[in-house]
Motif scaffolding. Structure first.
Motif, short mmCIF file in Angstrom:
data_model
loop_
_atom_site.label_atom_id
_atom_site.label_comp_id
_atom_site.label_asym_id
_atom_site.label_seq_id
_atom_site.Cartn_x
_atom_site.Cartn_y
_atom_site.Cartn_z
N LEU A 125 8.05 8.43 -31.88
CA LEU A 125 7.54 9.39 -32.85
C LEU A 125 7.85 10.82 -32.42
N ASP A 126 8.08 11.67 -33.42
CA ASP A 126 8.22 13.11 -33.18
C ASP A 126 6.83 13.73 -33.27
N LEU A 127 6.33 14.22 -32.16
CA LEU A 127 4.96 14.75 -32.15
C LEU A 127 4.82 16.04 -32.94
N ASP A 128 5.93 16.66 -33.30
CA ASP A 128 5.86 17.85 -34.16
C ASP A 128 5.63 17.48 -35.61
N ASP A 129 5.80 16.22 -35.94
CA ASP A 129 5.53 15.73 -37.29
C ASP A 129 4.02 15.54 -37.45
N GLU A 130 3.44 16.18 -38.43
CA GLU A 130 2.00 16.14 -38.65
C GLU A 130 1.48 14.71 -38.76
N SER A 131 2.30 13.81 -39.32
CA SER A 131 1.84 12.44 -39.52
C SER A 131 1.72 11.67 -38.20
N ALA A 132 2.33 12.18 -37.14
CA ALA A 132 2.29 11.47 -35.85
C ALA A 132 0.86 11.35 -35.34
N LYS A 133 0.02 12.33 -35.64
CA LYS A 133 -1.35 12.31 -35.12
C LYS A 133 -2.15 11.13 -35.68
N TYR A 134 -1.71 10.60 -36.81
CA TYR A 134 -2.40 9.45 -37.41
C TYR A 134 -1.74 8.13 -37.04
N LYS A 135 -0.43 8.15 -36.81
CA LYS A 135 0.32 6.92 -36.56
C LYS A 135 0.20 6.43 -35.12
N ALA A 136 0.14 7.35 -34.17
CA ALA A 136 0.09 6.98 -32.76
C ALA A 136 -1.36 6.90 -32.27
N ARG A 137 -1.53 6.20 -31.16
CA ARG A 137 -2.84 6.09 -30.51
C ARG A 137 -2.87 7.08 -29.34
N PHE A 138 -3.78 8.04 -29.42
CA PHE A 138 -3.86 9.11 -28.43
C PHE A 138 -5.09 8.94 -27.55
N SER A 139 -5.02 9.53 -26.36
CA SER A 139 -6.22 9.65 -25.54
C SER A 139 -6.02 10.74 -24.49
N SER A 166 -7.33 6.04 -14.90
CA SER A 166 -7.61 5.12 -16.01
C SER A 166 -6.73 5.44 -17.21
N LEU A 167 -6.54 6.72 -17.48
CA LEU A 167 -5.68 7.14 -18.58
C LEU A 167 -4.25 6.63 -18.37
N LEU A 168 -3.76 6.76 -17.15
CA LEU A 168 -2.42 6.27 -16.83
C LEU A 168 -2.32 4.77 -17.05
N GLN A 169 -3.31 4.02 -16.59
CA GLN A 169 -3.27 2.56 -16.76
C GLN A 169 -3.24 2.17 -18.22
N MET A 170 -3.98 2.88 -19.06
CA MET A 170 -3.98 2.59 -20.50
C MET A 170 -2.62 2.83 -21.12
N LEU A 171 -1.96 3.91 -20.70
CA LEU A 171 -0.63 4.21 -21.23
C LEU A 171 0.39 3.20 -20.72
N TRP A 172 0.31 2.88 -19.46
CA TRP A 172 1.25 1.95 -18.82
C TRP A 172 1.14 0.54 -19.41
N GLN A 173 -0.09 0.12 -19.70
CA GLN A 173 -0.32 -1.23 -20.21
C GLN A 173 -0.22 -1.34 -21.72
N GLY A 174 0.05 -0.23 -22.40
CA GLY A 174 0.26 -0.27 -23.84
C GLY A 174 -1.01 -0.19 -24.67
N ASP A 175 -2.15 0.21 -24.04
CA ASP A 175 -3.39 0.33 -24.80
C ASP A 175 -3.42 1.62 -25.62
N ILE A 176 -2.62 2.60 -25.23
CA ILE A 176 -2.45 3.83 -25.99
C ILE A 176 -0.96 4.16 -26.04
N ASP A 177 -0.59 5.05 -26.94
CA ASP A 177 0.81 5.45 -27.09
C ASP A 177 1.10 6.80 -26.43
N VAL A 178 0.10 7.68 -26.44
CA VAL A 178 0.30 9.05 -25.96
C VAL A 178 -0.92 9.49 -25.17
N ALA A 179 -0.68 10.07 -24.00
CA ALA A 179 -1.76 10.62 -23.17
C ALA A 179 -1.56 12.13 -23.06
#
Length: 237
Positions: A125-139, A166-179
């Motif tokens: 995803l392009d994070l500059d695209d406004e729709s990215a904030k809804y499509k990706a999982r952030f934390s 913990s944040l790193l583990q979530m990103l590494w294991q695929g529980d989130i898309d963007v940290a």
């Protein structure tokens, strides 16, 4: 200096110039009480010794002032609550926010740090695209300004990591898309796990200043303290 172990409802490490008991009459310049969290590489505990770049700069500043002090390491939310309740003089390192400004005044920056998005290699995803904030999982680290700002700005925030590891583990294991995290903090966690620094796509998100936040009540009783602290801090950067 001496390291002592004490506690509220959990273990914490205390750095002090002398052993003493914390009392409700702490508001005096004979000793300054500061709270912080374990947050490598800014604030660290290694074999009972408190260190890290932010701790060292605070220590240097207070030595320049000739100010006795105690630095107590505890949960970040506890640190802020104790300052808000005027049971500690201040906490560090934290960014500015409207809620913090209600009960504290910030020093000059201890650190000016780069915030970054860290993006899973499977996400294009392009994070500059406004729709990215809804499509990706952030934390971000839970209950920090970063996490709260993402929620307020309408990002799809999932998970409540307690720390950058913990944040790193979530990103590494695929529980989130963007940290969202400070670059040095997240890369320190990656190094601890032997994850190559180029494993995640990194997108800069600007810089943020991290300061010491002093209780307004303490500063009201000691009106020249903050100016003296900022002056001494310049000698320690």
């Amino acid at each position: 200096m001496q390291i002592a172990r004490t506690g509220y409802h959990h273990t914490k490490w205390v750095l002090s110039l002398a052993l003493f008991l914390l009392s409700g009459s702490a508001f005096a310049l004979d000793r300054l009480y500061l709270a912080t969290q374990e947050w490598p590489p800014y604030q660290t505990v290694d074999r009972g010794e408190i260190g890290g770049v932010a701790v060292e700069r605070v220590q240097c500043t207070l030595r320049q002032m000739g100010q006795p002090y105690e630095i107590t390491m505890m949960r970040w939310d506890k640190a802020q609550l104790l300052v808000e309740a005027n049971k500690m003089h201040g906490y560090f390192s934290g960014s500015s926010s409207a809620s913090r400004e209600l009960y504290s005044d910030a020093s000059d920056p201890l650190i000016s740090e780069e915030l970054s998005w860290f993006i899973s290699p499977n996400v294009s995803l392009d994070l500059d695209d406004e729709s990215a904030k809804y499509k990706a999982r952030f934390s971000a680290k839970f209950n920090t300004n970063k996490w709260l700002n993402l929620k307020e700005e309408g990002f799809n925030v999932v998970k409540k990591p307690r720390d950058s590891d913990s944040l790193l583990q979530m990103l590494w294991q695929g529980d989130i898309d963007v940290a969202l995290e400070y670059r040095l903090v997240f890369e320190h966690s990656m190094a601890q796990e032997n994850i190559p620094l180029d494993y995640f796509r990194r997108v800069p998100y600007g810089r943020q200043d991290l300061m010491v936040h002093f209780s307004k009540e303490f500063l009201r009783k000691n009106p020249v303290f903050l100016g003296n602290f900022n002056k001494a801090l310049k000698q320690c950067l």
